[in-house]
Motif scaffolding. Structure first.
Motif, short mmCIF file in Angstrom:
data_model
loop_
_atom_site.label_atom_id
_atom_site.label_comp_id
_atom_site.label_asym_id
_atom_site.label_seq_id
_atom_site.Cartn_x
_atom_site.Cartn_y
_atom_site.Cartn_z
N GLU A 113 0.83 -1.20 0.00
CA GLU A 113 0.00 0.00 0.00
C GLU A 113 0.87 1.25 0.00
O GLU A 113 0.54 2.24 -0.67
CB GLU A 113 -0.93 -0.01 1.22
CG GLU A 113 -1.99 -1.11 1.17
CD GLU A 113 -2.80 -1.16 2.45
OE1 GLU A 113 -2.45 -0.42 3.41
OE2 GLU A 113 -3.78 -1.94 2.51
N ARG A 127 0.82 4.04 -2.78
CA ARG A 127 0.60 5.47 -2.50
C ARG A 127 1.76 6.29 -3.03
O ARG A 127 1.56 7.39 -3.58
CB ARG A 127 0.46 5.67 -0.98
CG ARG A 127 -0.83 5.16 -0.39
CD ARG A 127 -1.04 5.73 1.00
NE ARG A 127 0.05 5.38 1.90
CZ ARG A 127 0.09 4.30 2.66
NH1 ARG A 127 -0.94 3.44 2.62
NH2 ARG A 127 1.11 4.06 3.45
N ASP A 158 1.42 6.49 -6.75
CA ASP A 158 0.33 7.37 -7.13
C ASP A 158 0.72 8.83 -6.90
O ASP A 158 0.40 9.73 -7.71
CB ASP A 158 -0.92 7.02 -6.31
CG ASP A 158 -2.11 7.86 -6.69
OD1 ASP A 158 -2.60 7.74 -7.83
OD2 ASP A 158 -2.54 8.66 -5.83
#
Length: 520
Positions: A376, A380, A383
């Motif tokens: 994750e 992140r 992104d």
């Protein structure tokens, strides 16, 4: 049942439970179900436990066949009453007399005083009875031969045990303590001279049966002339005391006076016809698996040597079968202990396996959690990098071009980047300070006009708020031009300025430092 609430049981049920556990040495969780099946009849439960047929024989039928209790408040229960007749015949062929187990009278069945109106009605009879009793007592004291002479015509026995109606009835433990105290005071001996069992007859009977000991029962009657000489010359003889205390003989001593209710019951159950009375009770496996029999009996005056010889011969005659039974029980106990150790070892191994499985599961869960968090975090980060790149392209295309030479009010800036490169560029005087920050942020894109032209169609990323991770500083004198105060370039810096780009690196920005250096 894992837990047993003793307080929920009645007094009779608690007494039956105590009798059963003292004989069988079973825990409460196993004892209560069997007693419930046997209608809380301790004698039937003990018999079925040792016979091993608790599951095949219906105890309720045995209770139904049991004889009803006598009307008298004193009650005698024995294991021998429920034995088949072949046991009695087998004991008779061996010359043994069964020894009953006498259950002490519960306190709930103790004789209570009559109501006051009945006492008033019976008062004349009580006074008359007391007067005649005192008169006959005085005559008997003056002429001792008269009670013994008259007793020969009473019933079929030579002597009949008597009770002192003035003695307060107590429970078996307190009765035993009172007897020992009176015995020590009357004969002047210290406590422990004779190892009396400090409990009731039923408890001593159960212990002797459980531990395969020889139960020596001594019954005394203070009204008989032979009692005091028997105690002083025989019972307190050093040879007999040493014989009783000898651990190799496995003797458990219980004594009482027939003035007490329990000893009186025991005397009746053992068919005592003469005092002082002594009998040796032992387990007789040859009769039955649960039989207790009188293997030696002495009534009346006897010397210590004769009593020792009689007991020694009786113990020797039953020693072989008792030793064999002890060996069997030791073997069973060893097997039980081995089985318990094996079960304990299995439980420990099972617990260790469960602990290992739990730890392995926790480690796998922790590893999966760490991998998930890392994934994750990477998503992140990717992104954020994608949105940052999109924002830089979008912002680079909105940075105005450098003013021409015809613009007289332009601001000239000299900026040294973190890479060491120095950039000199003109900006409009009214341009906001954020425009200078955007130029530094997107310098790699705006330094080539062709590259910027290709990104005309880039849009601002949604849900992204850009944060500048550096600040513009004037070295001499040092002054920080932060974005919070706002303002135009001319107002904040003036006609020209010499600035340095200083990075602002937080804890979460350490990993992005190298990436930021590439973009500035």
């Amino acid at each position: 049942m894992a837990d047993v609430d003793i307080s929920s049981l009645s007094e009779d049920q608690q007494l039956a439970l105590q009798q059963f556990t003292s004989v069988t040495d079973q825990d409460l969780a196993a004892a209560v179900p069997l007693l419930q099946k046997c209608q809380w009849n301790a004698q039937i439960a003990i018999t079925r436990f040792f016979d091993g047929d608790a599951d095949t024989v219906d105890p309720a039928a045995e209770v139904a066949r049991a004889p009803p209790p006598p009307v008298d408040s004193r009650r005698s229960e024995t294991l021998m009453d429920n034995f088949p007749s072949r046991h009695s015949s087998r004991a008779a062929r061996r010359g043994l007399e069964p020894a009953p187990r006498v259950v002490p009278t519960p306190e709930s069945q103790m004789t209570q005083s009559m109501p006051f109106p009945f006492n008033i009605l019976l008062l004349p009879f009580n006074i008359t009875y007391t007067i005649f009793q005192r008169i006959f007592g005085t005559i008997g004291y003056l002429f001792p031969f008269l009670p013994r002479l008259l007793s020969r015509f009473y019933s079929g026995r030579a002597l009949q045990p008597s009770r002192d109606t003035g003695r307060r009835p107590l429970n078996p433990t307190d009765t035993s303590a009172r007897f020992m105290r009176e015995f020590e005071e009357e004969y002047g001996v210290t406590h422990g001279t004779l190892p009396f069992h400090e409990g009731g007859y039923a408890q001593a009977f159960d212990i002797a049966k459980r531990d395969l000991k020889h139960l020596l029962v001594i019954l005394l009657s203070p009204e008989h002339d032979d009692t005091a000489p028997f105690v002083r010359d025989t019972l307190l003889s050093p040879d007999l005391v040493e014989y009783i205390k000898n651990p190799t003989n496995n003797i458990l001593l219980w004594a009482g006076t027939v003035q007490d209710a329990e000893a009186y019951q025991v005397a009746n159950a053992l068919n005592v016809t003469r005092f002082p009375f002594a009998t040796l009770i032992a387990h007789t496996p040859s009769v039955s698996s649960t039989a207790m029999s009188k293997i030696a009996t002495s009534a009346g005056p006897v010397t210590a040597q004769d009593l020792i010889s009689k007991f020694d011969a009786a113990i020797a005659s039953h020693k072989e079968e008792l030793d064999r039974l002890r060996a069997q029980r030791q073997e069973q106990q060893a097997s039980r202990s081995l089985r318990q150790e094996q079960e304990s070892a299995y439980e420990r191994s099972l617990a260790q396996d469960r602990e290992k499985a739990r730890r392995r599961k926790e480690e796998e869960a922790a590893r999966e959690k760490a991998e998930r968090e890392e994934r994750e975090r990477g998503e992140r980060k990717a992104d954020l990098a994608r949105k940052l790149a999109q924002w830089r392209r979008w912002r680079a295309q909105s940075v105005p071009g450098e003013p021409g030479a015809d613009v007289a009010d332009a601001v000239r800036m000299s900026i040294r980047l973190p890479s060491g490169e120095r950039v000199i560029r003109k900006f409009r005087a009214e341009a906001d300070l954020e425009e200078l920050y955007a130029f530094v942020e997107c310098y790699d894109l705006v330094k080539e006009d062709a590259a910027v032209e290709e990104e005309k169609e880039t849009v601002e990323p949604e849900g992204y708020e850009h944060v500048y991770k550096y600040q513009l500083v004037s070295p001499m004198p040092r002054e920080v031009y932060d974005l919070e105060k706002g303002g135009s370039l001319k107002e904040r810096i003036g006609r020209s300025g010499n600035l340095i780009v200083e990075k602002i690196v937080g804890e979460d920005d350490d990993t992005d430092e190298s990436d930021d250096e590439e973009t500035i």
